[in-house]
Design an enzyme around this catalytic site. Sequence first.
Site, PDB file in Angstrom:
ATOM      1  CB  SER A   1      -0.887  -0.006   1.258  1.00  0.00           C
ATOM      2  OG  SER A   1      -1.437   1.275   1.505  1.00  0.00           O
TER       3      SER A   1
ATOM      4  CE1 TYR B   1      -3.130   0.051   5.049  1.00  0.00           C
ATOM      5  CE2 TYR B   1      -3.857  -2.174   5.552  1.00  0.00           C
ATOM      6  CZ  TYR B   1      -3.531  -1.197   4.631  1.00  0.00           C
ATOM      7  OH  TYR B   1      -3.595  -1.480   3.291  1.00  0.00           O
TER       8      TYR B   1
ATOM      9  CE  LYS C   1      -1.596  -4.022   3.380  1.00  0.00           C
ATOM     10  NZ  LYS C   1      -1.985  -5.271   2.713  1.00  0.00           N
TER      11      LYS C   1
HETATM   12  C1  WQD Z   1      -9.193   9.869   0.935  1.00  0.00           C
HETATM   13  C2  WQD Z   1      -9.362  11.351   1.174  1.00  0.00           C
HETATM   14  C3  WQD Z   1      -9.644  12.032   3.449  1.00  0.00           C
HETATM   15  C4  WQD Z   1     -13.606  10.404   4.175  1.00  0.00           C
HETATM   16  C5  WQD Z   1      -6.545   4.955   3.015  1.00  0.00           C
HETATM   17  C6  WQD Z   1      -5.471   4.117   3.599  1.00  0.00           C
HETATM   18  C7  WQD Z   1      -4.634   3.534   2.510  1.00  0.00           C
HETATM   19  C8  WQD Z   1      -5.512   2.812   1.520  1.00  0.00           C
HETATM   20  C9  WQD Z   1      -6.595   3.732   0.985  1.00  0.00           C
HETATM   21  C10 WQD Z   1      -5.508   0.481   2.064  1.00  0.00           C
HETATM   22  C11 WQD Z   1      -8.578  11.796   2.402  1.00  0.00           C
HETATM   23  C12 WQD Z   1     -10.862  12.386   2.614  1.00  0.00           C
HETATM   24  C13 WQD Z   1     -12.384  10.731   3.592  1.00  0.00           C
HETATM   25  C14 WQD Z   1     -14.573  11.430   4.393  1.00  0.00           C
HETATM   26  C15 WQD Z   1     -13.062  13.028   3.461  1.00  0.00           C
HETATM   27  N1  WQD Z   1      -6.105   1.673   2.099  1.00  0.00           N
HETATM   28  N2  WQD Z   1     -12.132  12.024   3.248  1.00  0.00           N
HETATM   29  N3  WQD Z   1     -14.259  12.711   4.019  1.00  0.00           N
HETATM   30  O1  WQD Z   1      -6.813   7.956   3.751  1.00  0.00           O
HETATM   31  O2  WQD Z   1      -5.930   8.326   1.401  1.00  0.00           O
HETATM   32  O3  WQD Z   1      -5.961   6.025   2.319  1.00  0.00           O
HETATM   33  O4  WQD Z   1      -7.317   4.200   2.118  1.00  0.00           O
HETATM   34  O5  WQD Z   1      -4.484   0.184   1.533  1.00  0.00           O
HETATM   35  O6  WQD Z   1      -3.732   2.649   3.091  1.00  0.00           O
HETATM   36  O7  WQD Z   1      -4.638   4.961   4.379  1.00  0.00           O
HETATM   37  O8  WQD Z   1      -8.088   7.150   1.715  1.00  0.00           O
HETATM   38  O9  WQD Z   1     -10.467   7.155   1.129  1.00  0.00           O
HETATM   39  O10 WQD Z   1      -9.816   7.196   3.584  1.00  0.00           O
HETATM   40  O11 WQD Z   1      -9.473   9.214   2.173  1.00  0.00           O
HETATM   41  O12 WQD Z   1     -12.805  14.201   3.140  1.00  0.00           O
HETATM   42  O13 WQD Z   1     -15.693  11.191   4.927  1.00  0.00           O
HETATM   43  O14 WQD Z   1     -10.716  11.627   1.441  1.00  0.00           O
HETATM   44  O15 WQD Z   1      -9.328  13.119   4.293  1.00  0.00           O
HETATM   45  O16 WQD Z   1      -7.992  13.046   2.100  1.00  0.00           O
HETATM   46  P1  WQD Z   1      -6.661   7.473   2.354  1.00  0.00           P
HETATM   47  P2  WQD Z   1      -9.531   7.618   2.191  1.00  0.00           P
END
Ligand code: WQD
Length: 332
Positions: A124, A148, A152
């Site tokens: 990841s 997490y 990884k």
């Molecule tokens: C994306 C953006 C939030 C929810 C995570 C894991 C990573 C991978 C993918 C497994 C961020 C914003 C989110 C909301 C928002 N998973 N957001 N409102 O955090 O980049 O990555 O998932 O491998 O390891 O860390 O993805 O989809 O959680 O968030 O504004 O209600 O959306 O702040 O900027 P992230 P995400």
Amino acid sequence: MAVLVTGGAGFIGSHTCVELMESGEKIVVMDNFYNSTPAALDGICQISGRGFKFYEADMLDMPAVDKIFEENDIEMVIHFAGYKCVPESVKNPLMYYSNNLRGTFNILETMKKYGCTKFIFSSSATVYGFPEKVPVTEESPLSAINPYGSTKLIIENLCREMYVADNSWTMVLLRYFNPVGAHPSGLIGENPVGKPNNLMPIVIEEALGKRDKLEVAGNDYPTRDGSCIRDYIHVMDLAKGHVAAVKKARELDNGCLAYNLGTGRGYSVFEVLDTFQRVNGIDLGYTIGARRPGDAAECYSDPSLAERELHWKAELTLEDMCRDAWNYAKNK
Ligand code: WQD
């Protein structure tokens, strides 16, 4: 010879199974349905028009893992199985270390016992921690910023050290950025069990009227519009990246290689919301909320190494991701 797909009923696993079968691979799938359902297996068969052997098994159950290798001639393993919710890992690190590490140890030890030496690991972008420079390359510094991510990184390090100790291994470490979307048929897609934490499944819940609010987690970041920027990649492109990795692992005698599977393009949260609304004709009611602890302002990939060495490049657009994600969710 078959490719064993652990966690093959999951979001990325099920789409990868479709692409593997459509490229002529024979697969064996194992899953414990912790974060998936048997419906995904039916979808894989319906889309590909082919069957495959399935084992409902937990990677912590060593005899069950052994049985799969005993009963099948496994050429290589694509290892998706594992817990993947960052906030949950912060609350319960022991659960994450215990499951993700012990499970992977079982898979690798069983592979060694049966002389199966080709391991493709679902890593990841989280192993890049808070990237100092974007786009991130495979040479960018690695660090863990949550439990997490630690699991990884520990598994990646184990793969590197196993290869140094025994050069008969072929290890391919695939670092995913932000997978979203669904198969265009609408038969398989992202179907998180329980409360979603990732942006797209949350947007989908809002679009389905299943949420009381949708918040942009901070609009005061040092980015072009103040919201966080991520490298969203269509899950079908990601699945094709695994088919390319299987071909690479097959042609290699040995090695330990890491590849970024991303588009090389970053989109902000506002851009994702605007695109989703535009392509699906849906008005999302969202507000601006507080920053999420642990969020980096920007993280997106330089995927040129995978393009060069895997002969793979993401083709689908953010519009495709939003359209396909909604097409699956509204018909689920
Ligand atoms: C994306 C953006 C939030 C929810 C995570 C894991 C990573 C991978 C993918 C497994 C961020 C914003 C989110 C909301 C928002 N998973 N957001 N409102 O955090 O980049 O990555 O998932 O491998 O390891 O860390 O993805 O989809 O959680 O968030 O504004 O209600 O959306 O702040 O900027 P992230 P995400």
